[in-house]
Design an enzyme around this catalytic site. Structure first.
Site, PDB file in Angstrom:
ATOM      1  N   ASP A  10       0.865  -1.172   0.000  1.00 26.70           N
ATOM      2  CA  ASP A  10       0.000   0.000   0.000  1.00 26.70           C
ATOM      3  C   ASP A  10       0.918   1.243   0.000  1.00 26.70           C
ATOM      4  O   ASP A  10       2.108   1.149   0.341  1.00 26.70           O
ATOM      5  CB  ASP A  10      -0.868  -0.039   1.275  1.00 26.70           C
ATOM      6  CG  ASP A  10      -1.659   1.237   1.452  1.00 26.70           C
ATOM      7  OD1 ASP A  10      -2.186   1.758   0.450  1.00 26.70           O
ATOM      8  OD2 ASP A  10      -1.735   1.733   2.599  1.00 26.70           O
ATOM      9  N   THR A 124      -2.532   1.075  -4.596  1.00 23.16           N
ATOM     10  CA  THR A 124      -2.961   2.229  -3.814  1.00 23.16           C
ATOM     11  C   THR A 124      -4.325   2.761  -4.241  1.00 23.16           C
ATOM     12  O   THR A 124      -4.637   2.794  -5.436  1.00 23.16           O
ATOM     13  CB  THR A 124      -1.908   3.365  -3.903  1.00 23.16           C
ATOM     14  OG1 THR A 124      -2.449   4.549  -3.308  1.00 23.16           O
ATOM     15  CG2 THR A 124      -1.518   3.694  -5.326  1.00 23.16           C
ATOM     16  N   ASN A 125      -5.119   3.154  -3.233  1.00 24.04           N
ATOM     17  CA  ASN A 125      -6.321   3.929  -3.523  1.00 24.04           C
ATOM     18  C   ASN A 125      -5.880   5.360  -3.742  1.00 24.04           C
ATOM     19  O   ASN A 125      -5.402   6.007  -2.816  1.00 24.04           O
ATOM     20  CB  ASN A 125      -7.290   3.865  -2.329  1.00 24.04           C
ATOM     21  CG  ASN A 125      -8.075   2.566  -2.314  1.00 24.04           C
ATOM     22  OD1 ASN A 125      -7.988   1.763  -3.251  1.00 24.04           O
ATOM     23  ND2 ASN A 125      -8.856   2.360  -1.267  1.00 24.04           N
ATOM     24  N   ASP A 186      -1.938  -0.589   5.890  1.00 28.36           N
ATOM     25  CA  ASP A 186      -2.101  -0.120   7.276  1.00 28.36           C
ATOM     26  C   ASP A 186      -3.577  -0.107   7.681  1.00 28.36           C
ATOM     27  O   ASP A 186      -3.910   0.297   8.786  1.00 28.36           O
ATOM     28  CB  ASP A 186      -1.484   1.274   7.458  1.00 28.36           C
ATOM     29  CG  ASP A 186      -2.153   2.319   6.600  1.00 28.36           C
ATOM     30  OD1 ASP A 186      -2.612   1.975   5.488  1.00 28.36           O
ATOM     31  OD2 ASP A 186      -2.245   3.486   7.034  1.00 28.36           O
ATOM     32  N   ASP A 337      38.076  10.561 -13.708  1.00 25.87           N
ATOM     33  CA  ASP A 337      39.251  10.179 -14.473  1.00 25.87           C
ATOM     34  C   ASP A 337      39.421  11.127 -15.670  1.00 25.87           C
ATOM     35  O   ASP A 337      39.427  12.347 -15.477  1.00 25.87           O
ATOM     36  CB  ASP A 337      39.128   8.686 -14.860  1.00 25.87           C
ATOM     37  CG  ASP A 337      40.376   8.153 -15.503  1.00 25.87           C
ATOM     38  OD1 ASP A 337      41.356   7.910 -14.789  1.00 25.87           O
ATOM     39  OD2 ASP A 337      40.380   8.015 -16.749  1.00 25.87           O
ATOM     40  N   TYR A 385      52.527   4.007 -17.827  1.00 27.48           N
ATOM     41  CA  TYR A 385      51.590   3.346 -18.760  1.00 27.48           C
ATOM     42  C   TYR A 385      51.170   4.322 -19.860  1.00 27.48           C
ATOM     43  O   TYR A 385      50.865   3.906 -20.980  1.00 27.48           O
ATOM     44  CB  TYR A 385      50.361   2.805 -18.014  1.00 27.48           C
ATOM     45  CG  TYR A 385      49.496   3.872 -17.397  1.00 27.48           C
ATOM     46  CD1 TYR A 385      49.807   4.428 -16.168  1.00 27.48           C
ATOM     47  CD2 TYR A 385      48.372   4.365 -18.062  1.00 27.48           C
ATOM     48  CE1 TYR A 385      49.024   5.431 -15.604  1.00 27.48           C
ATOM     49  CE2 TYR A 385      47.589   5.367 -17.510  1.00 27.48           C
ATOM     50  CZ  TYR A 385      47.925   5.895 -16.274  1.00 27.48           C
ATOM     51  OH  TYR A 385      47.170   6.893 -15.738  1.00 27.48           O
ATOM     52  N   TYR A 473      44.858   9.813 -24.781  1.00 27.55           N
ATOM     53  CA  TYR A 473      46.201   9.987 -24.200  1.00 27.55           C
ATOM     54  C   TYR A 473      47.198  10.564 -25.203  1.00 27.55           C
ATOM     55  O   TYR A 473      48.336  10.799 -24.870  1.00 27.55           O
ATOM     56  CB  TYR A 473      46.742   8.620 -23.746  1.00 27.55           C
ATOM     57  CG  TYR A 473      46.050   8.052 -22.518  1.00 27.55           C
ATOM     58  CD1 TYR A 473      46.541   8.295 -21.241  1.00 27.55           C
ATOM     59  CD2 TYR A 473      44.921   7.247 -22.643  1.00 27.55           C
ATOM     60  CE1 TYR A 473      45.921   7.760 -20.110  1.00 27.55           C
ATOM     61  CE2 TYR A 473      44.300   6.708 -21.525  1.00 27.55           C
ATOM     62  CZ  TYR A 473      44.809   6.974 -20.265  1.00 27.55           C
ATOM     63  OH  TYR A 473      44.198   6.443 -19.154  1.00 27.55           O
ATOM     64  N   HIS A 531      40.240   3.333  -7.579  1.00 35.73           N
ATOM     65  CA  HIS A 531      40.088   4.191  -8.756  1.00 35.73           C
ATOM     66  C   HIS A 531      38.656   4.281  -9.271  1.00 35.73           C
ATOM     67  O   HIS A 531      38.265   5.294  -9.836  1.00 35.73           O
ATOM     68  CB  HIS A 531      41.010   3.682  -9.879  1.00 35.73           C
ATOM     69  CG  HIS A 531      40.925   4.537 -11.104  1.00 35.73           C
ATOM     70  ND1 HIS A 531      41.450   5.814 -11.135  1.00 35.73           N
ATOM     71  CD2 HIS A 531      40.331   4.326 -12.307  1.00 35.73           C
ATOM     72  CE1 HIS A 531      41.195   6.347 -12.324  1.00 35.73           C
ATOM     73  NE2 HIS A 531      40.520   5.462 -13.055  1.00 35.73           N
TER      74      HIS A 531
END
Ligand code: CPU
Length: 561
Positions: A10, A124-125, A186, A337, A385, A473, A531
């Site tokens: 609900d 739900t109502n 509820d 990055d 690298y 790069y 990283h």
């Protein structure tokens, strides 16, 4: 009892707290009405009165309020109660929007159930909302539709709880058997017909108790603390995708969610829009229009061959055209990055278009007019690298050889409990003759992503490979010449630097002194984070971003010029 696979929730009083009953009680108190007065009016009008009609979608909210106000006046006259002249039920509903919010533990339980293979549904109502608070309803429904498999509003199906046929309808839509289904509400009277059908029911009075019952019925444990649960991730099949042509033959692909001020998310090497999967729903939910790009060279964006296409100057121009074509005057740029390097350049060279800027892991490295970028890179062994990446074709061959292995090697966090080094050695790469030299053929999958997530990256890189991504790069000195023209400019737009304590390449210490060039810099730090910040610590990152975005969107930042 059948194995449970479906759960109906609900809304008011279960997924939202406090519920409408509590709002009515508060209104009674504030207007000094006798306790139960408003409840009585609702009860008196019964299952054919304006409330029930609104819930069946026969009249909209505004009409229901007019008619209920009349009913209130009649009952007041009959029972000798004085109503204030300004009395209107509008107030009750407005205050309900203002004071009630999502019941987080219940929503988290629903998300956990869903990620454990359950189908979840909101039952739900509700009414057709043409009132002044209708945008709240719209936001709420957007949120629910994102997190649940199905949302059934009574007003859209012409039936309401506790009519048996609405439960039958829900079961049919879900393709569920009653004994496979759990229903939480509820209001006891709404549970009864469901129970009569054979559905297991939970009466929600106290959230904690109700969730314990739900755990028992479903056999799923809910996390004690909210932070432990992973945020919702955007899914490539269900998220909306868009394309913008930047120039003939070059288009940028993106995934978009939410509405509000625009946020552009720019990923790094070697990634995808998908690296922001945990941020897209969270930022959309916080009230922004979030656009996660496949950067040039990646995924469904074009990957032109020429190195020059990937200079920072060219990539910034692409982003400006991207905004122009979508008619977006300003956006907040968040990058990680290489995406981080790019968004700093956007803030430096195109501040008009940048509402605010945030970088994850990547410091702002200002160009030193005295030292060429290539020389600077050569002087830092951690960046070896990048030297290895320079010769076109070489790194492409190594990284494209076995995409599955490549991404298993890349995507690893600092806390992996296996024998492999936690991150690729980024120094001594040229001497070793390759990035992956010395690593075993079989690599275990890291705990920061699942097999299917890994597969998504593999599929993306099958399209254009690593040439475009590596070209980012290969413009070091070209970019340096451009950036050096702004060597003493400041970044004055609101700025955030998020450092990650365990990033082996982009070290937090590299951000020292950034305030000299970025006087309005806000800093955040995630210590236990390597990283891949967005997927390693998604909840912590989302919290940081939502907080910062909220601050910059409410205040104008005082300049320290
Ligand atoms: C490390 C080593 C080899 C391959 C990939 C990685 N990021 C992961 C991190 C790569 C990276 O090189 N970022 C740039 C961003 C702009 C500033 C310099 C570093």
């Amino acid at each position: 009892m059948g194995r449970k696979r479906f759960v109906l929730f609900d809304l008011g009083g279960v997924l939202l707290t406090p519920g409408p009953q509590a709002a009515l009680q508060r209104l009674e108190l504030s207007l000094r009405l006798p306790g139960g007065f408003l409840q009585n009016v609702f009860a008196k009008t019964g299952s054919d009165g304006p409330f029930a009609q609104a819930e069946r979608g026969q009249i909209p909210f505004s009409q229901f309020v007019t008619e209920m106000n009349k009913e209130c006046k009649t009952l007041a006259d009959e029972s000798g109660v004085t109503l204030p002249d300004s009395f209107s039920l509008d107030q009750a509903f407005n205050s309900m929007y203002e004071t009630s919010g999502v019941n987080k533990p219940v929503l988290n339980a629903a998300l956990t159930l869903r990620s454990n293979g359950f189908k979840t549904c909101v039952l739900t109502n509700n009414w057709v909302d043409d009132g002044p608070g209708r945008h709240h309803t719209a936001e709420l429904l957007a949120l629910l539709n994102q997190h649940f498999d199905l949302v059934i509003e009574s007003c859209r199906v012409g039936m309401r709880k506790p009519e048996t046929r609405i439960y039958e309808y829900a079961l049919k839509m879900l393709k569920a058997e009653p004994n496979e289904t759990i229903f939480l509400d509820d209001i006891g009277a709404n549970l009864k017909p469901a129970r009569d059908l054979g559905i297991s029911t939970v009466l929600v009075r106290d959230t904690e108790k109700a969730l314990k019952e739900l755990e028992q019925l479903s056999g799923v444990q809910f996390a004690e603390k909210e932070e432990e649960a992973l945020p919702t991730a955007a899914h490539p099949d269900t998220a909306p995708h868009g394309f913008v042509t930047i120039k003939p033959g070059v288009r940028l692909h993106y995934v978009e969610m939410g509405n509000g001020p625009v946020i552009c998310l720019c990923h790094g090497f070697p990634e995808s829009w998908y690296s922001w999967r945990y941020q897209l729903p969270a930022l959309a939910e916080a009230g922004y229009r979030v656009i996660a790009l496949d950067m040039k060279g990646y995924g469904d964006s074009s990957a032109p061959q020429d190195i020059e296409e990937y200079s920072q100057q060219e990539l910034c121009k692409d982003l400006v055209i991207f905004l122009d074509k979508l008619s977006i005057s300003q956006a907040t740029f968040i990058g990680h990055d290489w995406g981080g390097a790019l968004v700093w350049n956007m803030a430096l060279f195109y501040p008009e278009r940048v509402r605010a800027v945030a970088s994850l892991n990547t410091p702002f490295f200002p160009a030193d007019p005295e030292v060429r970028a290539s020389e600077r890179v050569k002087s830092n062994p951690l960046f070896d690298y990048q030297i290895y990446f320079q010769e076109p074709g070489v790194a492409e061959a190594e990284l494209e050889k076995n995409l599955q292995r490549t991404f298993k090697i890349f995507f690893r966090g600092p806390g992996e409990k296996d024998k492999l080094p936690p991150f690729i050695g980024t120094s001594g790469v040229c001497e070793r003759g390759g990035l992956f030299v010395g690593l075993p053929e079989e690599i275990p999958l890291s705990k920061i992503l699942s097999e299917s997530e890994l597969q998504f990256y593999v599929t993306q890189f099958k399209k254009s490979g690593f040439r475009g991504p590596l070209n980012w790069y290969r413009n070091m000195d070209k970019t340096w010449e451009w950036a050096a023209t702004a060597h003493n400019w400041k970044i004055l737009v609101p700025s955030l630097m998020v450092t990650a304590g365990k990033d082996p390449v982009l070290l937090p210490v590299m951000t020292t002194g950034m305030e000299k060039r970025i006087p309005n810099l806000t800093r955040e730090h995630i210590e236990v984070c390597g990283h891949w910040t967005q997927m390693e610590r998604p909840a912590a990152l989302n919290e940081i971003l939502v907080k910062w975005l909220g601050e910059i969107h409410t205040s104008s930042v005082p300049s320290k010029l």
